[in-house]
Design an enzyme around this catalytic site. Structure first.
Site, PDB file in Angstrom:
ATOM      1  CG  ASP A  12      -2.048   0.983   1.123  1.00 40.16           C
ATOM      2  OD1 ASP A  12      -1.990   1.856   0.249  1.00 40.16           O
ATOM      3  OD2 ASP A  12      -2.994   0.886   1.920  1.00 40.16           O
ATOM      4  CG  ASP A  37      -3.637   3.593  -3.224  1.00 40.09           C
ATOM      5  OD1 ASP A  37      -4.414   2.731  -3.671  1.00 40.09           O
ATOM      6  OD2 ASP A  37      -3.907   4.343  -2.270  1.00 40.09           O
ATOM      7  CD  GLU A  38      -5.639  -1.133  -1.902  1.00 39.34           C
ATOM      8  OE1 GLU A  38      -5.327  -1.810  -0.892  1.00 39.34           O
ATOM      9  OE2 GLU A  38      -6.715  -0.530  -2.003  1.00 39.34           O
TER      10      GLU A  38
END
Length: 357
Positions: A20, A124-125
């Site tokens: 993350d 973002d992950e």
């Protein structure tokens, strides 16, 4: 299910890592504007703190003042008047995300193995599937590689499935590493409220409380059938499985594709004329149809979001008779859906979403 039932970990095994990126949108802005490092940065809408848009991401410096994602920009400006407010730049974030995911796909090969399987789940992950005996070493490799290649920071949660890995990331942020497995699941989260679990929101937490279920351990020890009688035959057992820390161990390594395309607008002045609301929804649907045409994929479902004054948000959707990219069909579906909303309150935001097959 209890902490006493947890077994120690030994030897090589299947691991799931959740990567993350820290304060991703703000970090991308700081990367291209180094003079912003250390300053409170707020990203959202057109960057105007007086507008009626919401915060997309705030840097940790801004979060120290109580600024949070989803907060109205005007409230963020009151809480942190000295923040740097920037407009969202989606193409820049997509490009930065692609950089990071390319780095992740190269990790885990130092020992001569097959590396990792990367399942991207957002800008973002991502989840990483890896077989080995030292996941912390891999986590350190990931963090170092991402920073060296992209100048971005990430936290890594280590687990024996997706849920535990994602929950571990919450304890690893910012920029750290944490491991949660069956061995320490209840020791870590057993006494936590059910709402601490990823996948259980406030409404579900309240319904569980009505059944006398307040903690993760209580949820894990509950009868799936009994919970299903209150929350539904499919969702009840699912929530019990969350309490027991269950999740997937097989990642899908196919290239990431967006699940939907959406457009929304926050209005400077509330709209009360329903004819104008229909006109605005039709215009948003046309913009979404243009995005869909560029994707070249068929749409299966169309949704509409309405945010009333002051901040009550409601969504409705309908499944299309057959998948399509036809702009006229998408517009007609959006206009049909908007008729399902109540009309007795002023509207401050409208949105249209097309969900792909």
């Amino acid at each position: 299910m209890s902490a006493a039932a947890e077994q120690p970990e030994r030897g090589a095994r299947r691991w799931v890592l959740h990567v993350d990126l820290d304060q991703f949108l703000a970090a991308v802005e700081v990367r291209r504007r180094p003079e912003l490092a250390g300053l409170p940065v707020v990203v959202g809408g057109n960057g105007d703190p007086s507008s009626r848009t919401v915060v997309a991401t705030a840097s940790y410096e801004a979060r120290a003042f109580g600024v949070r994602s989803g907060m109205p920009m005007r409230l963020a400006a009151r809480r942190c008047p000295d923040a740097v407010f920037l407009p969202a730049d989606n193409p820049a974030y997509e490009a930065a995300s692609a950089e990071v995911m390319a780095v992740l796909r190269e990790c885990g090969r130092d020992d001569g193995g097959d590396g990792v399987v990367v399942e991207v789940i957002g800008w973002d992950e991502a989840f990483l599937q890896w077989d080995g005996s030292d996941p912390e070493r891999l986590a350190d490799e990931v963090r170092a590689a991402v920073h060296a290649r992209t100048h971005l920071s990430c936290a890594v949660g280590i687990g024996d499935n997706t849920l535990r890995a994602k929950m571990a990331t919450g304890l690893a942020k910012p920029g750290g590493v944490h491991r949660i497995t069956a061995h320490n699941w209840f020791a870590t989260f057993g006494d936590s409220p059910t709402g601490a679990l990823h996948g259980i929101g406030p409404k579900t937490e309240r319904k569980l409380a009505e059944l006398g279920i307040h903690t993760v351990t209580q949820l894990a020890e509950s009868s799936p059938t009994a919970v299903g009688e209150r929350l539904g035959p499919r969702m009840g057992p699912y929530y019990v499985s969350l309490g027991r820390g269950m999740g997937r161990t097989e990642m899908e390594g196919a290239a990431y594709v967006p699940r939907s395309r959406s457009r929304e607008t926050t209005y400077d002045t509330d709209i009360e004329d329903w004819a104008r609301i229909r006109t605005e929804v039709a215009a948003l649907a046309a913009r979404v149809a243009t995005d869909v045409a560029e994707e070249g994929r068929a749409v299966a479902r169309v949704g509409v979001k309405v945010r009333y004054r002051p901040f009550l948000t409601t969504t409705r959707s309908r499944t299309l008779d057959s998948p399509t990219r036809d702009p006229a069909v998408l517009e007609a579906a959006a206009l049909e859906v908007v008729e399902r909303f109540r009309r007795d309150r002023p509207v401050r935001l409208l949105g249209v979403k097309a969900e792909f097959t």
